[in-house]
Motif scaffolding. Structure first.
Motif, PDB file in Angstrom:
ATOM      1  N   ASP A  39       6.428   4.281  -2.882  1.00 24.97           N
ATOM      2  CA  ASP A  39       5.976   3.801  -1.589  1.00 24.97           C
ATOM      3  C   ASP A  39       6.903   4.343  -0.503  1.00 24.97           C
ATOM      4  O   ASP A  39       8.069   3.977  -0.431  1.00 24.97           O
ATOM      5  N   HIS A  73       0.140   1.828   4.119  1.00 21.01           N
ATOM      6  CA  HIS A  73      -0.869   1.371   3.164  1.00 21.01           C
ATOM      7  C   HIS A  73      -2.289   1.667   3.647  1.00 21.01           C
ATOM      8  O   HIS A  73      -3.180   1.887   2.836  1.00 21.01           O
ATOM      9  N   GLN A  91      -2.648   5.268   2.720  1.00 18.83           N
ATOM     10  CA  GLN A  91      -2.789   5.450   1.263  1.00 18.83           C
ATOM     11  C   GLN A  91      -4.113   4.899   0.734  1.00 18.83           C
ATOM     12  O   GLN A  91      -4.440   5.097  -0.429  1.00 18.83           O
ATOM     13  N   SER A 138      -4.856   1.635   0.362  1.00 19.16           N
ATOM     14  CA  SER A 138      -4.687   0.428  -0.461  1.00 19.16           C
ATOM     15  C   SER A 138      -5.761  -0.594  -0.118  1.00 19.16           C
ATOM     16  O   SER A 138      -6.160  -0.733   1.035  1.00 19.16           O
TER      17      SER A 138
END
Ligand code: UDP
Ligand code: MN
Length: 295
Positions: free
Chosen positions: A14, A53, A56, A58
């Protein structure tokens, strides 16, 4: 107290974690001996986690059980508060498990947030209701969640969000420090001490709270499957771990170290007074009326 000066953390890939400041909270432990971060207010930039996030991709499944009287007592407040504080800005799929789907009130959901009600059987004993969550979660990850979400968070329903519970809490395998134990010596931790139980441990790292755990769908599936297996093995041997699913969870996290740990700010009990290390309340225990709820 911090176990790390400049060594790289083992954990997640991360990018935001490189910006975690382990030194900004000298009053508390911010890193484990196996170099997993313990997330406290003041250690991270919330906007950075939101951004990374989102980039990404998520997406988070939230599982919660409201069986028998727990539905009327807690579910609505839990979900409404979650809409104000849980993973805002990311896609969130609620999975509500109940024995009475018709009683779930519809609540107003933000964009990119959805809710599914799934009917489950009601076990007679509250201990079984609590323990059998492991099986239901594992089955639902396999049949559904893994196709839609990158992460899963599993919550007790008898709590209310009161502050940000954001993507800084996301990791591969996430454990929650128990508010009543994080400052106590290990010998007082209430692990299962019966060698006949699969949950038996002589010692551990921390005392984790089963009211909150999470991670990637893969890791949560492995955890819930393993805990369910141990629970069933105990049943065959006619033993039950001292704190049920929580004992099995603590055993699991002793063998499979979590990659990320949440400070008690993420699951706090306001009956505990005078703690200057708790700078924000993110999720609070709701009043527990066991005499009314468990009979
Ligand atoms: N639960 C439920 N109905 C019950 C007992 C338990 O829905 O009759 C679910 C609910 O989500 C609850 C969780 O199982 O939050 C764990 O039980 P409880 O909160 O009573 O355990 P404690 O917080 O006391 O460890
Ligand atoms: Mn609870």
């Amino acid at each position: 107290k911090c176990c790390l000066e400049s060594t790289k953390m083992l954990t997640e890939n991360d990018a935001a974690d490189t910006a975690l400041n382990l030194q900004s909270r000298p009053d508390v432990q911010t890193c484990t001996s196996w170099r997993a971060p313990i997330i406290w207010e003041g250690m991270f930039d919330p906007d950075l986690y939101d951004q990374i996030h989102r980039k990404q991709g998520s997406s988070v499944a939230l599982t919660v059980f409201a069986i028998g009287r727990y539905l009327d007592a807690y579910l609505e407040a839990f979900l409404n508060s979650s809409e104000h504080h849980f993973m805002l800005g990311l896609p969130v799929s609620y999975y509500v498990f109940t024995d009475t789907p018709e009683k779930v009130k519809s609540i107003k959901l933000g964009p990119q947030r959805s809710l599914r009600v799934i009917q489950v059987q009601r076990h007679t004993r509250w201990q079984d209701i609590s323990m059998m969550r492991m099986k239901t979660i594992s089955d639902t990850i396999e049949s559904d969640i893994r196709h839609h979400c990158t992460h899963v968070f599993c919550f007790d329903v008898d709590q209310v969000f009161t502050g940000r519970f954001g993507p800084e809490a996301l990791g591969d395998s996430v454990a929650q420090l128990h508010a009543h134990y994080y400052r106590l010596p290990k010998k007082l931790f209430t692990y299962d001490r019966n060698p006949k139980s699969q949950a038996f441990i002589e010692t551990g790292d921390f005392y984790y709270h089963a009211a909150v755990f999470g991670g990637s769908w893969k890791d949560v599936k492995a955890l819930t499957e393993a805990c369910y297996k141990s629970i069933m093995e105990d049943k065959q041997n006619n033993v039950e771990a001292l704190w049920h699913d929580e004992s099995h969870l603590n055993k699991y996290f002793w063998i499979h170290k979590p990659s990320r740990i949440l400070s008690p700010e993420y699951c706090w009990d306001t009956s505990i007074r005078n703690r200057t290390d708790i700078r924000v309340f993110r999720l609070l225990w709701a009043p527990k009326h066991y005499n009314k709820l468990r009979t």
